[in-house]
Motif scaffolding. Structure first.
Motif, PDB file in Angstrom:
ATOM      1  N   ALA A  14     -33.876  36.354   1.567  1.00 48.07           N
ATOM      2  CA  ALA A  14     -34.959  37.106   0.922  1.00 48.07           C
ATOM      3  C   ALA A  14     -34.997  38.546   1.430  1.00 48.07           C
ATOM      4  O   ALA A  14     -35.268  39.474   0.658  1.00 48.07           O
ATOM      5  CB  ALA A  14     -36.299  36.417   1.170  1.00 48.07           C
ATOM      6  N   ARG A  15     -34.697  38.741   2.700  1.00 49.54           N
ATOM      7  CA  ARG A  15     -34.647  40.089   3.267  1.00 49.54           C
ATOM      8  C   ARG A  15     -33.595  40.925   2.543  1.00 49.54           C
ATOM      9  O   ARG A  15     -33.831  42.092   2.229  1.00 49.54           O
ATOM     10  CB  ARG A  15     -34.339  40.008   4.761  1.00 49.54           C
ATOM     11  CG  ARG A  15     -34.313  41.333   5.474  1.00 49.54           C
ATOM     12  CD  ARG A  15     -33.976  41.137   6.972  1.00 49.54           C
ATOM     13  NE  ARG A  15     -34.149  42.319   7.754  1.00 49.54           N
ATOM     14  CZ  ARG A  15     -33.407  43.433   7.661  1.00 49.54           C
ATOM     15  NH1 ARG A  15     -32.466  43.523   6.776  1.00 49.54           N
ATOM     16  NH2 ARG A  15     -33.644  44.465   8.444  1.00 49.54           N
ATOM     17  N   ALA A  18     -34.985  41.909  -0.786  1.00 49.06           N
ATOM     18  CA  ALA A  18     -36.025  42.935  -0.641  1.00 49.06           C
ATOM     19  C   ALA A  18     -35.401  44.301  -0.359  1.00 49.06           C
ATOM     20  O   ALA A  18     -35.849  45.322  -0.896  1.00 49.06           O
ATOM     21  CB  ALA A  18     -36.993  42.546   0.476  1.00 49.06           C
ATOM     22  N   TYR A  21     -33.811  45.554  -3.648  1.00 48.44           N
ATOM     23  CA  TYR A  21     -34.837  46.081  -4.554  1.00 48.44           C
ATOM     24  C   TYR A  21     -35.266  47.476  -4.115  1.00 48.44           C
ATOM     25  O   TYR A  21     -35.349  48.399  -4.933  1.00 48.44           O
ATOM     26  CB  TYR A  21     -36.037  45.133  -4.623  1.00 48.44           C
ATOM     27  CG  TYR A  21     -37.152  45.662  -5.499  1.00 48.44           C
ATOM     28  CD1 TYR A  21     -37.040  45.645  -6.888  1.00 48.44           C
ATOM     29  CD2 TYR A  21     -38.311  46.192  -4.945  1.00 48.44           C
ATOM     30  CE1 TYR A  21     -38.052  46.143  -7.700  1.00 48.44           C
ATOM     31  CE2 TYR A  21     -39.330  46.689  -5.748  1.00 48.44           C
ATOM     32  CZ  TYR A  21     -39.201  46.664  -7.121  1.00 48.44           C
ATOM     33  OH  TYR A  21     -40.197  47.161  -7.918  1.00 48.44           O
ATOM     34  N   CYS A  93     -44.939  36.344   3.014  1.00 50.24           N
ATOM     35  CA  CYS A  93     -43.935  36.668   2.000  1.00 50.24           C
ATOM     36  C   CYS A  93     -42.810  37.471   2.651  1.00 50.24           C
ATOM     37  O   CYS A  93     -43.057  38.551   3.193  1.00 50.24           O
ATOM     38  CB  CYS A  93     -44.579  37.477   0.872  1.00 50.24           C
ATOM     39  SG  CYS A  93     -43.375  38.139  -0.299  1.00 50.24           S
ATOM     40  N   TYR A  95     -40.492  39.200   1.277  1.00 54.38           N
ATOM     41  CA  TYR A  95     -40.296  40.496   0.622  1.00 54.38           C
ATOM     42  C   TYR A  95     -41.280  41.510   1.197  1.00 54.38           C
ATOM     43  O   TYR A  95     -40.896  42.625   1.578  1.00 54.38           O
ATOM     44  CB  TYR A  95     -40.510  40.421  -0.890  1.00 54.38           C
ATOM     45  CG  TYR A  95     -39.666  39.423  -1.630  1.00 54.38           C
ATOM     46  CD1 TYR A  95     -38.447  38.973  -1.157  1.00 54.38           C
ATOM     47  CD2 TYR A  95     -40.093  38.917  -2.850  1.00 54.38           C
ATOM     48  CE1 TYR A  95     -37.673  38.058  -1.867  1.00 54.38           C
ATOM     49  CE2 TYR A  95     -39.329  38.017  -3.571  1.00 54.38           C
ATOM     50  CZ  TYR A  95     -38.125  37.583  -3.076  1.00 54.38           C
ATOM     51  OH  TYR A  95     -37.379  36.684  -3.790  1.00 54.38           O
ATOM     52  N   ALA A  96     -42.539  41.125   1.243  1.00 58.38           N
ATOM     53  CA  ALA A  96     -43.579  42.034   1.736  1.00 58.38           C
ATOM     54  C   ALA A  96     -43.334  42.421   3.187  1.00 58.38           C
ATOM     55  O   ALA A  96     -43.590  43.575   3.576  1.00 58.38           O
ATOM     56  CB  ALA A  96     -44.957  41.393   1.583  1.00 58.38           C
ATOM     57  N   VAL A  98     -40.566  43.015   4.612  1.00 60.15           N
ATOM     58  CA  VAL A  98     -39.586  44.099   4.572  1.00 60.15           C
ATOM     59  C   VAL A  98     -40.188  45.343   3.917  1.00 60.15           C
ATOM     60  O   VAL A  98     -40.054  46.462   4.428  1.00 60.15           O
ATOM     61  CB  VAL A  98     -38.314  43.646   3.810  1.00 60.15           C
ATOM     62  CG1 VAL A  98     -37.361  44.812   3.574  1.00 60.15           C
ATOM     63  CG2 VAL A  98     -37.621  42.510   4.544  1.00 60.15           C
ATOM     64  N   TRP A  99     -40.848  45.168   2.784  1.00 59.54           N
ATOM     65  CA  TRP A  99     -41.339  46.308   2.022  1.00 59.54           C
ATOM     66  C   TRP A  99     -42.398  47.100   2.759  1.00 59.54           C
ATOM     67  O   TRP A  99     -42.486  48.322   2.616  1.00 59.54           O
ATOM     68  CB  TRP A  99     -41.849  45.847   0.659  1.00 59.54           C
ATOM     69  CG  TRP A  99     -40.735  45.362  -0.239  1.00 59.54           C
ATOM     70  CD1 TRP A  99     -39.400  45.609  -0.109  1.00 59.54           C
ATOM     71  CD2 TRP A  99     -40.881  44.562  -1.400  1.00 59.54           C
ATOM     72  NE1 TRP A  99     -38.704  44.997  -1.125  1.00 59.54           N
ATOM     73  CE2 TRP A  99     -39.593  44.347  -1.933  1.00 59.54           C
ATOM     74  CE3 TRP A  99     -41.965  43.980  -2.044  1.00 59.54           C
ATOM     75  CZ2 TRP A  99     -39.367  43.597  -3.079  1.00 59.54           C
ATOM     76  CZ3 TRP A  99     -41.747  43.232  -3.191  1.00 59.54           C
ATOM     77  CH2 TRP A  99     -40.454  43.049  -3.710  1.00 59.54           C
ATOM     78  N   ALA A 113     -43.455  48.403  -4.815  1.00 54.27           N
ATOM     79  CA  ALA A 113     -43.453  47.078  -4.180  1.00 54.27           C
ATOM     80  C   ALA A 113     -44.472  46.167  -4.852  1.00 54.27           C
ATOM     81  O   ALA A 113     -44.151  45.031  -5.228  1.00 54.27           O
ATOM     82  CB  ALA A 113     -43.740  47.213  -2.687  1.00 54.27           C
ATOM     83  N   TYR A 116     -43.454  45.217  -8.494  1.00 53.29           N
ATOM     84  CA  TYR A 116     -42.531  44.083  -8.615  1.00 53.29           C
ATOM     85  C   TYR A 116     -43.323  42.775  -8.716  1.00 53.29           C
ATOM     86  O   TYR A 116     -43.099  41.966  -9.610  1.00 53.29           O
ATOM     87  CB  TYR A 116     -41.559  44.013  -7.423  1.00 53.29           C
ATOM     88  CG  TYR A 116     -40.696  42.782  -7.500  1.00 53.29           C
ATOM     89  CD1 TYR A 116     -39.530  42.789  -8.258  1.00 53.29           C
ATOM     90  CD2 TYR A 116     -41.070  41.597  -6.869  1.00 53.29           C
ATOM     91  CE1 TYR A 116     -38.756  41.650  -8.375  1.00 53.29           C
ATOM     92  CE2 TYR A 116     -40.299  40.455  -6.986  1.00 53.29           C
ATOM     93  CZ  TYR A 116     -39.141  40.490  -7.738  1.00 53.29           C
ATOM     94  OH  TYR A 116     -38.389  39.351  -7.870  1.00 53.29           O
ATOM     95  N   CYS A 117     -44.250  42.589  -7.802  1.00 50.42           N
ATOM     96  CA  CYS A 117     -45.057  41.357  -7.795  1.00 50.42           C
ATOM     97  C   CYS A 117     -45.847  41.220  -9.093  1.00 50.42           C
ATOM     98  O   CYS A 117     -45.903  40.130  -9.673  1.00 50.42           O
ATOM     99  CB  CYS A 117     -46.008  41.354  -6.604  1.00 50.42           C
ATOM    100  SG  CYS A 117     -45.180  41.485  -5.006  1.00 50.42           S
TER     101      CYS A 117
END
Length: 168
Positions: A14-15, A18, A21, A93, A95-96, A98-99, A113, A116-117
């Motif tokens: 997932a990292r 992210a 993206y 999450c 993704y979050a 990292v973001w 960010a 995207y969600c």
């Protein structure tokens, strides 16, 4: 396989997503500016969400599950559940996690960010159920300690018009 190892591996994957993206958006932002970048991101993520939810819908149909059901949507979800850990609060999450770091250096990325969600989650449920829409009511990117959402029926979705669909 131990659960902790599986969680670590899923979060590593997932990292990478992210990071991809972020860099995809950064190239668009640097090349075309915020407005055009946002339109290209919306189009890309919308198409991804339709592809994703078409596959989930097919799986639900194969399992003889009602596709209008939020319960069915959750049963066929394609997210690896053990990668999202509610007990981890703002880091639940991957993704979050990292973001939020990218947002510190690139504040303009916060909008992308959360976008995207908004696009992926809304479009996925709209295309899967073809009756329901969705709104995020709290997001850890914006300082919440967890992400929360609500689902609701929407006439436009029933008519095949999705929130983030093609703009005329």
């Amino acid at each position: 396989m131990e659960r902790s190892f599986a969680v670590d591996q899923i979060r590593l994957a997932a990292r990478q997503f992210a990071m991809l993206y972020f860099h995809f958006v950064k190239v668009l932002y640097d090349s075309f500016g915020a407005e055009k970048a946002k339109e290209l991101v919306r189009h890309t993520v919308f198409d991804q969400a339709v592809d994703r939810s078409d596959q989930m819908r097919k799986k639900a149909e194969e399992w003889n599950l009602p596709t209008e059901s939020l319960e069915s949507f959750r049963l066929v979800s394609d997210l690896p559940r053990c990668g999202w850990i509610p007990e981890w609060g703002e880091d639940h999450c991957p993704y979050a996690e990292v973001w939020r770091e990218y947002v510190k250096e690139y504040p303009w990325f916060r909008e992308f960010a959360t976008f995207y969600c908004d696009v992926i989650d809304t479009t996925t449920v709209e295309n899967f159920t073809r009756t329901l829409s969705h709104r995020i009511t709290a997001n850890v990117i914006n300082g919440g300690d967890r992400c929360t959402r609500e689902y609701f029926e929407k006439d436009e979705v029933k008519e095949g018009r999705y929130t983030y669909g093609k703009k005329d």
